[in-house]
Design an enzyme around this catalytic site. Sequence first.
Site, short mmCIF file in Angstrom:
data_model
loop_
_atom_site.label_atom_id
_atom_site.label_comp_id
_atom_site.label_asym_id
_atom_site.label_seq_id
_atom_site.Cartn_x
_atom_site.Cartn_y
_atom_site.Cartn_z
N HIS A 124 0.86 -1.18 0.00
CA HIS A 124 0.00 0.00 0.00
C HIS A 124 0.90 1.24 0.00
O HIS A 124 2.01 1.21 0.51
CB HIS A 124 -0.85 -0.05 1.28
CG HIS A 124 -1.87 1.02 1.41
ND1 HIS A 124 -1.56 2.29 1.83
CD2 HIS A 124 -3.20 1.01 1.19
CE1 HIS A 124 -2.68 3.01 1.88
NE2 HIS A 124 -3.68 2.27 1.49
N ASP A 201 2.60 -4.66 7.78
CA ASP A 201 1.43 -3.79 7.68
C ASP A 201 0.19 -4.67 7.83
O ASP A 201 -0.17 -5.39 6.91
CB ASP A 201 1.47 -3.10 6.30
CG ASP A 201 0.17 -2.39 5.97
OD1 ASP A 201 0.15 -1.67 4.96
OD2 ASP A 201 -0.83 -2.55 6.70
N GLN A 204 -5.18 -4.88 7.07
CA GLN A 204 -6.25 -5.74 6.58
C GLN A 204 -6.24 -7.11 7.25
O GLN A 204 -6.96 -8.02 6.85
CB GLN A 204 -6.13 -5.93 5.05
CG GLN A 204 -6.25 -4.65 4.25
CD GLN A 204 -7.63 -4.00 4.35
OE1 GLN A 204 -8.60 -4.60 4.80
NE2 GLN A 204 -7.72 -2.75 3.97
N LYS A 227 -10.73 0.13 10.80
CA LYS A 227 -10.93 -1.05 9.93
C LYS A 227 -11.33 -2.27 10.74
O LYS A 227 -11.48 -3.37 10.19
CB LYS A 227 -9.65 -1.34 9.14
CG LYS A 227 -9.26 -0.22 8.18
CD LYS A 227 -8.08 -0.64 7.34
CE LYS A 227 -7.47 0.52 6.62
NZ LYS A 227 -8.25 0.98 5.47
N CYS A 367 -4.88 2.62 -3.48
CA CYS A 367 -3.57 3.06 -2.97
C CYS A 367 -2.48 2.03 -3.26
O CYS A 367 -1.56 1.83 -2.45
CB CYS A 367 -3.62 3.38 -1.48
SG CYS A 367 -4.85 4.58 -1.02
C1 LIG Z 1 -2.91 -2.55 3.55
C2 LIG Z 1 -3.17 -1.16 4.00
N1 LIG Z 1 -2.17 -0.46 4.60
C3 LIG Z 1 -2.38 0.81 5.04
C4 LIG Z 1 -3.62 1.43 4.89
C5 LIG Z 1 -3.80 2.83 5.43
O1 LIG Z 1 -4.74 2.80 6.47
P1 LIG Z 1 -5.18 4.20 7.13
O2 LIG Z 1 -6.09 3.83 8.29
O3 LIG Z 1 -5.92 4.95 6.03
O4 LIG Z 1 -3.91 4.92 7.54
C6 LIG Z 1 -4.67 0.74 4.26
C7 LIG Z 1 -6.01 1.40 4.04
N2 LIG Z 1 -6.55 1.02 2.78
C8 LIG Z 1 -7.81 1.62 2.38
C9 LIG Z 1 -7.63 3.05 1.92
S1 LIG Z 1 -6.63 3.12 0.47
C10 LIG Z 1 -8.45 0.77 1.27
O5 LIG Z 1 -9.54 1.14 0.81
O6 LIG Z 1 -7.85 -0.26 0.92
C11 LIG Z 1 -4.45 -0.58 3.83
O7 LIG Z 1 -5.44 -1.28 3.24
#
Ligand SMILES: Cc1ncc(COP(=O)(O)O)c(CN[C@@H](CS)C(=O)O)c1O
Length: 409
Positions: A124, A201, A204, A227, A367
């Site tokens: 990401h 990371d 998910q 999430k 992303c």
């Molecule tokens: C693997 C992974 N790593 C980092 C992030 C960022 O999470 P934040 O809480 O926004 O900081 C995400 C968030 N992906 C959202 C927004 S692009 C998606 O629709 O897939 C993610 O999936």
Amino acid sequence: NLALDVEAIRDEFPILQREFDGQQVVYLDNAATTQTPDPVVDAMSDYYRESNANVHRGIHHLSQEASEAYETAHDRVAEFIGADGREEVIFTKNTTESENLLAYSWGLNELGPGDEVVLTEMEHHASLVTWQQIAKRTGASVEYIRVDEDGRLDMDHARELITDDTEIVSAVHISNTLGTINPVGELTELAHEHDALSFIDGAQAVPNHPVDVKEIDADFYAFSGHKMAGPTGIGVLYGKQELLEAMEPYLYGGGMIRKVTFEESTWGELPWKFEPGTPPIAEAVGLHAAVDWLEEIGMEQIRDHEQELARYAYEQLEDEGDVEIYGPEPGEDRGGLVSFNLEGVHAHDLTSIMNDHTIAVRAGDHCTQPLHDKLGVPASTRASFYVYNTRDEVDKLVAALDDARQLFA
Ligand SMILES: Cc1ncc(COP(=O)(O)O)c(CN[C@@H](CS)C(=O)O)c1O
């Protein structure tokens, strides 16, 4: 079979009763953010109504209550992910900030010319762009473990890339685009064999899988509250205590210091050293309530429910004959999401049609632009599931494809 009592779970989410143009919402955008159950909303409302105060520094009753709530939220999250204690759990704003904290506090100080940062092609932007920019500023280089045509990591390539010049391996636990569940334990082992660190990371993964950071043996691990049925505005960076003790903070202010003079400052103890200023107190209360709520259902049950829905969606979409699906076939290493394209229809057009049916899915690059470049598509449509989704909602998603075919194909 779907073992969860989904109807009972759905009763805790009034938002799922919402209708647009007379159609009940079908919320399949959980990889972007999940919905928030009543117990989490109530916990945060109760905090604001009864215990709101600033933390760490107050002597009065309300500050003591707020401090206790904030600090035990760290303990609860530590227990949830298998950390040794609150000292290994830093609250941030989100996964992105957690990754930046690591990159600025450790990366900027430890990386230099000749050092290598090993990522994967499915990262990401929160980690890919961050490490890319930190590498530019330190003279380090970034390399990417290849993703094969099945959407899995090429582990032979990983073994080739991770060498004694590698300083850190940064990998996504579950891809938010492919759904691939990566062998993060094996990647961490490879990193450690070369005295490199591992950052995982888990944005998910933590929401829907049992995660034990000590079993993975990751040095750092990040995820977001929003999430995992929790509020926005709070994320977590897990780090092994000895590594966090050795790291310099990169954000300064109140709450993170031990002693300040006009000439010099010394830092407070973990985790407060990395939590300057007034922290996300109500959000921490909400995250604590979300962890309790998830564990009451059971992380194995949540994982199985999501993988079963992803399997069903994958098979239904595959049967259509004109849908290209990305990522591994349903099984042990596919999480609860499916990204796809309908032949002859741009993802944004398809997602707009879905919205006409009040079906909430995501269109775009999620992303992960370099990954989409590699897939050879500008965008994809992604359906991502959570504990309150049903097969009937998958059927509605598949049925809406016909409208798109008639309009665009
Ligand atoms: C693997 C992974 N790593 C980092 C992030 C960022 O999470 P934040 O809480 O926004 O900081 C995400 C968030 N992906 C959202 C927004 S692009 C998606 O629709 O897939 C993610 O999936």
